[in-house]
Design a protein around this motif. Structure first.
Motif, PDB file in Angstrom:
ATOM      1  N   GLY A 172     -13.292  -2.560  -6.371  1.00 45.45           N
ATOM      2  CA  GLY A 172     -13.212  -1.439  -5.443  1.00 45.45           C
ATOM      3  C   GLY A 172     -14.561  -1.016  -4.893  1.00 45.45           C
ATOM      4  N   ASN A 173     -15.623  -1.231  -5.683  1.00 50.94           N
ATOM      5  CA  ASN A 173     -16.970  -0.873  -5.217  1.00 50.94           C
ATOM      6  C   ASN A 173     -17.384  -1.641  -3.967  1.00 50.94           C
ATOM      7  OD1 ASN A 173     -17.305   0.908  -7.345  1.00 50.94           O
ATOM      8  ND2 ASN A 173     -18.466  -0.520  -8.608  1.00 50.94           N
ATOM      9  N   THR A 174     -16.788  -2.800  -3.730  1.00 50.68           N
ATOM     10  CA  THR A 174     -17.164  -3.646  -2.596  1.00 50.68           C
ATOM     11  C   THR A 174     -16.307  -3.399  -1.363  1.00 50.68           C
ATOM     12  OG1 THR A 174     -15.647  -5.466  -3.153  1.00 50.68           O
ATOM     13  CG2 THR A 174     -17.778  -5.433  -4.269  1.00 50.68           C
ATOM     14  N   LEU A 175     -15.284  -2.553  -1.472  1.00 48.78           N
ATOM     15  CA  LEU A 175     -14.353  -2.312  -0.368  1.00 48.78           C
ATOM     16  C   LEU A 175     -14.697  -1.030   0.381  1.00 48.78           C
ATOM     17  CD1 LEU A 175     -11.043  -3.265  -2.249  1.00 48.78           C
ATOM     18  CD2 LEU A 175     -12.362  -4.691  -0.659  1.00 48.78           C
ATOM     19  N   ASP A 176     -14.095  -0.853   1.528  1.00 54.99           N
ATOM     20  CA  ASP A 176     -14.337   0.317   2.376  1.00 54.99           C
ATOM     21  C   ASP A 176     -13.604   1.519   1.781  1.00 54.99           C
ATOM     22  OD1 ASP A 176     -14.751   2.164   4.327  1.00 54.99           O
ATOM     23  OD2 ASP A 176     -13.629   1.127   5.895  1.00 54.99           O
ATOM     24  N   ALA A 177     -14.386   2.451   1.246  1.00 60.30           N
ATOM     25  CA  ALA A 177     -13.800   3.606   0.554  1.00 60.30           C
ATOM     26  C   ALA A 177     -13.724   4.844   1.433  1.00 60.30           C
ATOM     27  CB  ALA A 177     -14.617   3.915  -0.697  1.00 60.30           C
ATOM     28  N   SER A 178     -13.969   4.704   2.716  1.00 65.38           N
ATOM     29  CA  SER A 178     -14.018   5.881   3.589  1.00 65.38           C
ATOM     30  C   SER A 178     -12.624   6.423   3.881  1.00 65.38           C
ATOM     31  CB  SER A 178     -14.713   5.528   4.906  1.00 65.38           C
ATOM     32  OG  SER A 178     -14.019   4.483   5.573  1.00 65.38           O
ATOM     33  N   MET A 179     -12.554   7.759   3.913  1.00 65.61           N
ATOM     34  CA  MET A 179     -11.337   8.470   4.327  1.00 65.61           C
ATOM     35  C   MET A 179     -11.768   9.449   5.409  1.00 65.61           C
ATOM     36  SD  MET A 179      -9.358   9.288   0.742  1.00 65.61           S
ATOM     37  CE  MET A 179      -8.067  10.171   1.636  1.00 65.61           C
ATOM     38  N   GLY A 180     -11.819   8.965   6.644  1.00 70.14           N
ATOM     39  CA  GLY A 180     -12.343   9.780   7.718  1.00 70.14           C
ATOM     40  C   GLY A 180     -13.851   9.613   7.809  1.00 70.14           C
ATOM     41  N   PRO A 181     -14.487  10.350   8.714  1.00 70.09           N
ATOM     42  CA  PRO A 181     -15.925  10.153   8.979  1.00 70.09           C
ATOM     43  C   PRO A 181     -16.852  10.688   7.888  1.00 70.09           C
ATOM     44  CG  PRO A 181     -15.043  11.950  10.308  1.00 70.09           C
ATOM     45  CD  PRO A 181     -13.872  11.329   9.642  1.00 70.09           C
ATOM     46  N   LYS A 182     -16.373  11.618   7.034  1.00 69.93           N
ATOM     47  CA  LYS A 182     -17.292  12.289   6.118  1.00 69.93           C
ATOM     48  C   LYS A 182     -16.941  12.123   4.635  1.00 69.93           C
ATOM     49  CE  LYS A 182     -18.631  15.922   9.396  1.00 69.93           C
ATOM     50  NZ  LYS A 182     -18.750  17.390   9.614  1.00 69.93           N
ATOM     51  N   PHE A 183     -15.816  11.558   4.320  1.00 71.22           N
ATOM     52  CA  PHE A 183     -15.402  11.537   2.916  1.00 71.22           C
ATOM     53  C   PHE A 183     -15.135  10.105   2.452  1.00 71.22           C
ATOM     54  CE2 PHE A 183     -12.128  11.763  -0.434  1.00 71.22           C
ATOM     55  CZ  PHE A 183     -12.805  12.546  -1.358  1.00 71.22           C
ATOM     56  N   LYS A 184     -15.610   9.801   1.230  1.00 74.03           N
ATOM     57  CA  LYS A 184     -15.345   8.510   0.605  1.00 74.03           C
ATOM     58  C   LYS A 184     -14.706   8.727  -0.758  1.00 74.03           C
ATOM     59  CE  LYS A 184     -18.887   5.668   2.834  1.00 74.03           C
ATOM     60  NZ  LYS A 184     -20.005   4.711   2.608  1.00 74.03           N
ATOM     61  N   ILE A 185     -13.709   7.933  -1.078  1.00 80.26           N
ATOM     62  CA  ILE A 185     -13.036   8.046  -2.364  1.00 80.26           C
ATOM     63  C   ILE A 185     -13.723   7.132  -3.372  1.00 80.26           C
ATOM     64  CG2 ILE A 185     -11.324   6.290  -1.709  1.00 80.26           C
ATOM     65  CD1 ILE A 185      -9.322   7.758  -3.516  1.00 80.26           C
ATOM     66  N   PRO A 186     -14.137   7.637  -4.536  1.00 77.50           N
ATOM     67  CA  PRO A 186     -14.758   6.782  -5.554  1.00 77.50           C
ATOM     68  C   PRO A 186     -13.766   5.723  -6.033  1.00 77.50           C
ATOM     69  CG  PRO A 186     -15.087   9.116  -6.055  1.00 77.50           C
ATOM     70  CD  PRO A 186     -14.077   9.041  -4.964  1.00 77.50           C
ATOM     71  N   SER A 187     -14.257   4.517  -6.260  1.00 77.40           N
ATOM     72  CA  SER A 187     -13.353   3.434  -6.663  1.00 77.40           C
ATOM     73  C   SER A 187     -12.644   3.742  -7.981  1.00 77.40           C
ATOM     74  CB  SER A 187     -14.133   2.117  -6.775  1.00 77.40           C
ATOM     75  OG  SER A 187     -15.184   2.232  -7.723  1.00 77.40           O
ATOM     76  N   ALA A 188     -13.333   4.462  -8.890  1.00 73.12           N
ATOM     77  CA  ALA A 188     -12.710   4.790 -10.176  1.00 73.12           C
ATOM     78  C   ALA A 188     -11.527   5.743 -10.010  1.00 73.12           C
ATOM     79  CB  ALA A 188     -13.746   5.408 -11.110  1.00 73.12           C
ATOM     80  N   SER A 189     -11.503   6.482  -8.900  1.00 79.21           N
ATOM     81  CA  SER A 189     -10.435   7.460  -8.689  1.00 79.21           C
ATOM     82  C   SER A 189      -9.096   6.812  -8.374  1.00 79.21           C
ATOM     83  CB  SER A 189     -10.813   8.419  -7.564  1.00 79.21           C
ATOM     84  OG  SER A 189     -11.958   9.157  -7.893  1.00 79.21           O
ATOM     85  N   LEU A 190      -9.112   5.530  -8.023  1.00 80.53           N
ATOM     86  CA  LEU A 190      -7.851   4.890  -7.682  1.00 80.53           C
ATOM     87  C   LEU A 190      -6.923   4.730  -8.884  1.00 80.53           C
ATOM     88  CD1 LEU A 190      -9.003   4.354  -4.850  1.00 80.53           C
ATOM     89  CD2 LEU A 190      -7.875   2.129  -4.947  1.00 80.53           C
ATOM     90  N   SER A 191      -7.452   4.938 -10.091  1.00 80.49           N
ATOM     91  CA  SER A 191      -6.573   4.893 -11.264  1.00 80.49           C
ATOM     92  C   SER A 191      -5.510   5.984 -11.203  1.00 80.49           C
ATOM     93  CB  SER A 191      -7.380   5.040 -12.548  1.00 80.49           C
ATOM     94  OG  SER A 191      -8.045   6.290 -12.586  1.00 80.49           O
ATOM     95  N   ILE A 192      -5.696   6.957 -10.311  1.00 77.66           N
ATOM     96  CA  ILE A 192      -4.676   7.991 -10.136  1.00 77.66           C
ATOM     97  C   ILE A 192      -3.344   7.376  -9.712  1.00 77.66           C
ATOM     98  CG2 ILE A 192      -5.201   8.470  -7.704  1.00 77.66           C
ATOM     99  CD1 ILE A 192      -4.669  11.413  -8.260  1.00 77.66           C
ATOM    100  N   PHE A 193      -3.399   6.226  -9.023  1.00 77.55           N
ATOM    101  CA  PHE A 193      -2.149   5.600  -8.584  1.00 77.55           C
ATOM    102  C   PHE A 193      -1.409   4.936  -9.745  1.00 77.55           C
ATOM    103  CE2 PHE A 193      -4.571   5.949  -4.633  1.00 77.55           C
ATOM    104  CZ  PHE A 193      -3.615   6.560  -3.830  1.00 77.55           C
ATOM    105  N   ASP A 194      -2.133   4.564 -10.780  1.00 75.27           N
ATOM    106  CA  ASP A 194      -1.472   4.134 -12.015  1.00 75.27           C
ATOM    107  C   ASP A 194      -0.746   5.323 -12.640  1.00 75.27           C
ATOM    108  OD1 ASP A 194      -1.126   2.516 -14.607  1.00 75.27           O
ATOM    109  OD2 ASP A 194      -2.372   4.184 -15.279  1.00 75.27           O
ATOM    110  N   THR A 195      -1.431   6.466 -12.687  1.00 78.10           N
ATOM    111  CA  THR A 195      -0.820   7.672 -13.241  1.00 78.10           C
ATOM    112  C   THR A 195       0.405   8.094 -12.438  1.00 78.10           C
ATOM    113  OG1 THR A 195      -2.971   8.422 -14.032  1.00 78.10           O
ATOM    114  CG2 THR A 195      -1.257  10.084 -13.830  1.00 78.10           C
ATOM    115  N   LEU A 196       0.261   8.089 -11.110  1.00 78.03           N
ATOM    116  CA  LEU A 196       1.396   8.470 -10.256  1.00 78.03           C
ATOM    117  C   LEU A 196       2.566   7.507 -10.432  1.00 78.03           C
ATOM    118  CD1 LEU A 196      -0.498   9.436  -6.974  1.00 78.03           C
ATOM    119  CD2 LEU A 196       0.602  10.984  -8.610  1.00 78.03           C
TER     120      LEU A 196
END
Length: 545
Positions: free
Chosen positions: A320-344
């Motif tokens: 995930g560190n190598t992928l485009d983590a941007s969400m709009g022009p000002k915000f980026k999602i940390p790659s470690a945060s994607l584990s939330i989708f495992d939880t969901l």
């Protein structure tokens, strides 16, 4: 009088916190579970809050390379799931589950406090150069690792006890409570993933608990090597109840006949005044040891699954560190945060499984649980393969994009959205609901009554060994693939590596593991208490799946 007692008291050997027979109306059942679930929920909230971003912390703040960071994370994660053997031993032999949970929670909190200081107090935080290269001192490194391994020890006292302690609140001899017990394991795993902010220091006010006993079967069997076994004349107490405090009588099985020697009553045993428990054991004692031995192959089959699960905190994050983590022009999602989708995924799948899938399958199979426990775990093993395939396909697409655009720099970001990782996280979440929850229920159900904490700990050690196996695989792969000056599969610059090969390797190991699991499951015989049929056993056809 006996019928009145059956209505008033539990019939599965549970006692209240004072050591008296547990009253049904005042103890256990769902009334005790919110506190138990909240405790586990908050502990997991703290654990996942650390573990999901730990690999990046090791890289960015401790100055480690990719492979070293991943191995330190999996080594720590493995220790978190091997220390439950310590907690289980103390719970079953000395403290009981209630006090073991309370005591080790204090150790856990000390570890969290030290880790907080190691990452925030001036002098304990490593100094980083302007280019972001960090060089921690030995003292700073020691503070971090002491904190992490205190947390690992604290986890060891909590994890093996909470699920068993919760399941103990339901009487297996009560039809209504037995169904609730099966459902409890689903909602237990659900509560882990919700991570609700509930005070973790509160436990059930009126719990039921199972007392424990030591095993002496191996010694007795070894001392009677030359004694023939007669299955119809094995020693057992004449009373209705088992002679072992906290355990119900078990019926004799034909597997592992060597152990039956421990229950052969010799002439010396008959003439002795009170035969030594180290020479003569009951059938129930022998069958309890057989139950543990039968669990071992099933236990071993969970190691590869745990290795796949462990990639969420290591290779998925690095990818995930190598992928485009941007969400709009000002915000980026940390790659470690994607584990939330495992939880969901888990949060979504638990009610679907418990309220929709189980009733639908039950209407076809006629089994109370729908699937057998072994079938449920097997389905999860199959599903986990698809998580590795999804990760491998994404990595293949990423590498092709790199080749097309010449993005070989270590800090070049590939123009592929990080959200393409969501499927692999979501698939692992689905696999967890089948395999991990199935394991919780299976090891509790098949464990000897007075060894349930230990067997729950045994199931958790698959996660420990899965993490250690991941460490071993990464180490071996790094050594073999970097020969001759090659970059290898997992270099510091993943843009010139082949992480996809590592995911294919795990998919292949998962397929091989499932093939072996099918053989093990066809051999397994369910534990059967005297006078009861196991809900997963096939009538008139033995107790095989």
């Amino acid at each position: 009088m006996g019928e009145v007692a059956a209505e008033l008291y539990t019939q599965d050997g549970t006692i209240d916190i004072k050591g008296n027979p547990a009253l049904k109306k005042d103890t256990g059942n769902w009334r005790a579970c919110p506190y138990i679930l909240a405790n586990e929920c908050c502990e997991r909230l703290a654990y996942y809050g650390m573990s999901t971003n730990l690999v990046n912390f090791m890289k960015d703040r401790m100055g480690m390379a990719n492979a070293a960071a991943a191995n330190n994370v999996t080594n720590w994660g493995g220790t978190c799931y091997i220390t439950p053997l310590i907690g289980a031993f103390l719970a079953d032999a000395y403290l009981g589950r209630f006090w073991t949970i309370a005591s080790f929670m204090i150790i856990y909190i000390f570890g969290l406090g030290l880790l907080t200081m190691a990452t925030s107090v001036h002098g304990l935080v490593p100094a980083c150069a302007s280019k972001g290269v960090c060089d921690p001192t030995p003292g700073q490194s020691a503070a971090v690792f002491i904190a992490l391994y205190l947390i690992a020890l604290g986890t060891g006292g909590i994890k093996p006890c909470v699920s068993s302690f919760g399941a103990d609140q339901f009487d297996e001899h009560d039809d209504v409570e037995r169904k609730s017990k099966s459902s409890f394991f689903n909602w237990f795993y659900f509560s882990i993933n919700i991570g609700a902010l509930v005070a973790s220091s509160v436990l059930a006010p009126a719990p039921r608990r199972q007392p424990a006993h030591p095993a002496q079967v191996l010694v007795a069997a070894t001392r009677k090597l030359g004694v023939p076994v007669d299955g119809s004349a094995l020693y057992e107490t004449a009373d209705r109840e088992s002679g072992i405090e906290g355990s119900r009588k078990l019926e004799h099985t034909e597997q592992f006949r060597f152990l039956d020697k421990a229950a052969v009553e010799t002439q010396a045993d008959k003439t002795a005044t009170g035969p030594s428990p180290w020479r003569l054991c009951t059938v129930t004692q022998v069958e309890e040891l057989k139950s543990v031995v039968r669990l071992l192959p099933i236990w071993a089959s969970g190691i590869v699954f745990a290795t796949v699960y462990g990639q969420m905190s290591t290779m998925f994050v690095l990818q995930g560190n190598t992928l485009d983590a941007s969400m709009g022009p000002k915000f980026k999602i940390p790659s470690a945060s994607l584990s939330i989708f495992d939880t969901l995924s888990v949060i979504a799948w638990v009610p679907v499984y418990d309220r929709i899938l189980v009733p639908a399958v039950r209407s076809v199979t006629g089994r109370p649980r729908g699937f057998t426990q072994l079938q449920r775990m097997g389905i999860g093993l199959v599903v986990s393969m698809f998580a590795m395939l999804a990760a491998g396909v994404l990595e293949l697409v990423r590498l092709r994009t790199i080749a097309q655009r010449g993005l070989y720099g270590e800090h070049d970001v590939v123009p592929i959205s990080i959200f393409w990782q969501v499927p692999q996280y979501f698939i692992i979440g689905a696999a967890e609901v089948f395999t991990f929850v199935g394991q919780l229920e299976f090891f509790y159900d098949q464990a000897p009554d007075a060894m349930r904490s230990m067997c729950s700990a045994l199931s958790l050690t698959t996660v420990a060994l899965g993490n250690y196996l991941s460490t071993l695989l990464v180490t071996v792969v790094a050594k073999l693939t970097t020969r001759g000056g090659k970059q290898g599969w997992i270099p510091d610059n993943l843009n010139v590596g082949h992480l996809d090969y590592f995911f294919w390797l795990l998919a292949a190991l998962s397929l091989l593991n499932f093939a072996v699991y099918l053989l093990i499951a066809s051999w397994y015989t369910y534990k059967k208490t005297a006078g009861d049929d196991h809900p997963d056993a096939i009538a008139k056809g033995g107790a095989h799946d």
